[in-house]
Scaffold this motif. Structure first.
Motif, mmCIF file in Angstrom:
data_model
loop_
_atom_site.group_PDB
_atom_site.id
_atom_site.type_symbol
_atom_site.label_atom_id
_atom_site.label_comp_id
_atom_site.label_asym_id
_atom_site.label_seq_id
_atom_site.Cartn_x
_atom_site.Cartn_y
_atom_site.Cartn_z
ATOM 1 N N PRO A 150 0.795 -1.243 0.000
ATOM 2 C CA PRO A 150 0.000 0.000 0.000
ATOM 3 C C PRO A 150 0.826 1.291 0.000
ATOM 4 N N ILE A 151 1.940 1.277 -0.727
ATOM 5 C CA ILE A 151 2.783 2.470 -0.770
ATOM 6 C C ILE A 151 2.095 3.613 -1.520
ATOM 7 N N PHE A 152 1.434 3.300 -2.649
ATOM 8 C CA PHE A 152 0.741 4.347 -3.397
ATOM 9 C C PHE A 152 -0.458 4.885 -2.614
ATOM 10 N N MET A 153 -1.144 3.984 -1.897
ATOM 11 C CA MET A 153 -2.288 4.413 -1.105
ATOM 12 C C MET A 153 -1.847 5.411 -0.031
ATOM 13 N N VAL A 154 -0.791 5.096 0.668
ATOM 14 C CA VAL A 154 -0.296 5.996 1.709
ATOM 15 C C VAL A 154 0.169 7.315 1.091
ATOM 16 N N LEU A 155 0.896 7.222 -0.005
ATOM 17 C CA LEU A 155 1.417 8.412 -0.665
ATOM 18 C C LEU A 155 0.281 9.324 -1.144
ATOM 19 N N PHE A 156 -0.722 8.746 -1.780
ATOM 20 C CA PHE A 156 -1.814 9.554 -2.316
ATOM 21 C C PHE A 156 -2.775 10.035 -1.229
#
Length: 112
Positions: A72-78
């Motif tokens: 969930p790296i993109f989820m956290v980033l976005f």
């Protein structure tokens, strides 16, 4: 019986009295409750803008994580990007409210 002229004179006097009363009252002021609801509406607008930014950021990040099969790296980033966008939009709304209040004060100052 009464003359028709008496009725028209009474109606004219009544209109004149209503006009004088309206002039004596001056401009009609909004009740305090309407101002309160206006501020509550602006507060809700700001909350919705913040939550919408977070939700859109979450959706984009989650979608990218599913698409690329990543952690969930993109989820956290976005989510952070959405938070920043929501705060920026809230600040713009607050500046808009402040400008409206200053304009009203300036108009009141010119009338006095």
């Amino acid at each position: 019986m009464s003359d028709p002229d008496d009725h028209s004179t009474a109606a004219d006097r009544l209109k004149a009295l209503e006009t004088r009363i309206a002039a004596a009252k001056g401009e009609e002021r909004k009740p305090h409750s309407e101002e309160h609801y206006s501020q509550a509406n602006m507060a809700w607008r700001m909350v919705i803008e913040l939550v919408a930014g977070l939700g859109i950021g979450f959706g984009i990040g989650y979608g990218l994580d599913i698409l690329f099969n990543t952690t969930p790296i993109f989820m956290v980033l976005f989510i952070f990007f959405g938070l920043a966008a929501g705060v920026k939009t809230m600040m713009r709304s607050a500046a808009e409210m402040q400008n409206e209040a200053l304009a009203k004060q300036a108009d009141k100052g010119e009338e006095d």
